[in-house]
Structure formats: C-alpha cells, structure tokens
Design a protein around this motif. Sequence first.
Motif, PDB file in Angstrom:
ATOM      1  N   ASP A  35       0.772  -1.080  -0.069  1.00  0.00           N
ATOM      2  CA  ASP A  35      -0.135  -0.011  -0.009  1.00  0.00           C
ATOM      3  C   ASP A  35       0.738   1.313  -0.002  1.00  0.00           C
ATOM      4  O   ASP A  35       1.889   1.220   0.140  1.00  0.00           O
ATOM      5  CB  ASP A  35      -1.054  -0.088   1.265  1.00  0.00           C
ATOM      6  N   GLN A  36       0.293   2.482  -0.307  1.00  0.00           N
ATOM      7  CA  GLN A  36       0.810   3.572  -0.485  1.00  0.00           C
ATOM      8  C   GLN A  36       1.511   3.949   1.047  1.00  0.00           C
ATOM      9  O   GLN A  36       2.600   4.724   0.907  1.00  0.00           O
ATOM     10  CB  GLN A  36       0.180   4.744  -1.071  1.00  0.00           C
ATOM     11  N   LYS A  37       0.982   3.862   1.991  1.00  0.00           N
ATOM     12  CA  LYS A  37       1.376   4.227   3.253  1.00  0.00           C
ATOM     13  C   LYS A  37       3.051   3.489   3.521  1.00  0.00           C
ATOM     14  O   LYS A  37       4.023   4.055   3.971  1.00  0.00           O
ATOM     15  CB  LYS A  37       0.637   4.142   4.541  1.00  0.00           C
TER      16      LYS A  37
ATOM     17  N   LYS B 110       4.848   2.454   1.184  1.00  0.00           N
ATOM     18  CA  LYS B 110       5.733   2.925   0.124  1.00  0.00           C
ATOM     19  C   LYS B 110       6.301   4.358   0.806  1.00  0.00           C
ATOM     20  O   LYS B 110       7.701   4.561   0.723  1.00  0.00           O
ATOM     21  CB  LYS B 110       5.123   3.207  -1.021  1.00  0.00           C
ATOM     22  N   ASP B 111       5.454   5.277   1.379  1.00  0.00           N
ATOM     23  CA  ASP B 111       6.026   6.427   1.778  1.00  0.00           C
ATOM     24  C   ASP B 111       6.921   6.101   3.272  1.00  0.00           C
ATOM     25  O   ASP B 111       7.934   6.749   3.361  1.00  0.00           O
ATOM     26  CB  ASP B 111       4.713   7.025   2.212  1.00  0.00           C
TER      27      ASP B 111
END
Length: 201
Positions: free
Chosen positions: A107-109, A111-112
């Motif tokens: 998920d994007q979180k 990745k961040d």
Amino acid sequence: KPAPVATTTSAEDEAARKAAEAEEARRAAEAEEARRAAEAEEARRAAAAAAAAAAAAAAIDSDGDGVPDRLDKCDNAGLNVEVDADGCPLKVEFTVAQLAFNSAVIDQKSKDDATKFITFLKENPAYHVVINGYADDEGTAKNNMIISERRAEAGKQLLISNGIDAERITTHAYGETQPAINAKTEEARAANRRIEVNILQ
C-alpha cells in the motif's frame, strides 16, 4: 630696578636634556609595551576563536548518529539505527506488514514509510539488500510459499522502481514457516503476512 634674569649653567642644561630624553624613552617604552600587550591579547583571542571553531567543526554530527562527521563513513539519511565506530549501521530493516490475504500489493503508506530506507540505500551503495517474503497459515503450505515469493518480489520491485540496482538485491521466500507471531488469531495472521527488507555490508 628690573628683575634679575635667571641663568643656568651648561651642567643644568645637560641634566634637563637628559631628563627629558629619559621621560620620552619611558613613555615610548610604555607605549611599546601596551602595543605588544594588545597584540598578544588579539593573538590569544584569535587562537581561542580558532580552537573553538575547530572543536565545533570536529563535533558536527550531521546525521545525528553519535559519530562526528570527520569520522563518519556512512550517511544514515535520518534512520534511527545503532551504528558502529565508523557511523555505519549495525542493522537496518524495513518491514511491510499486514498485507491483504493472498495479496502481494504494497500500500501507499508502506511505500511512503520506506522513503528513508531507500534514501539510505542510494547514499550508501556498498550495502546489499535481502528481501524476505512471508505468509500466514491460512491455505496450503504450497500456496503460502508462492504468495511469499510474490511478496518478496514486490519488495524488490519497490526498491528497483526507486533507483536501487537489482544486482544489490536478493530475495527469499519462507511461506508460513517463520511467523512473526505464532498464534491462530486474525491479528497474528495479519502480522505474519509481511515483507522484511534487511541490509548487509
């Protein structure tokens, strides 16, 4: 009657001349002593300022790892890790946990959250990466091994897409054999569906 004119002898004139010369010499000596004292004080202050600047420079620790820049061989890029005497991490890892069941999508979180880790890898090319994929105990052992391989590959692609050379990356799949939490609860299964990324020198 007119006042008598004062007269001096040649001896008195010589004495007065010598006294004046002595006074002039004394004043010159005092001025020279004051000049030298001022120069010495200025030199002392300059030396103290230089020493303070050198000490401050020697103590600069840009990445905050406890090792001053003059000795630091690794830029930790903001990672909060334990380091050796050279300022290089003893261990750095990044974990993507709680992936969806039977999914290898990061998920994007996550990745961040990987940003600092990726920055560290870019700035320290001597490090290699080991990516491990894991699964929970739902389904068959064979399918869980397959999904753990997909998860390890997803972690690898995340690093490659952010500029990390594929030759620096090794992947392993462990299926359900190495749970982070050894329990039959949904919370444990969610924690066991994970990707672990570690670095090696």
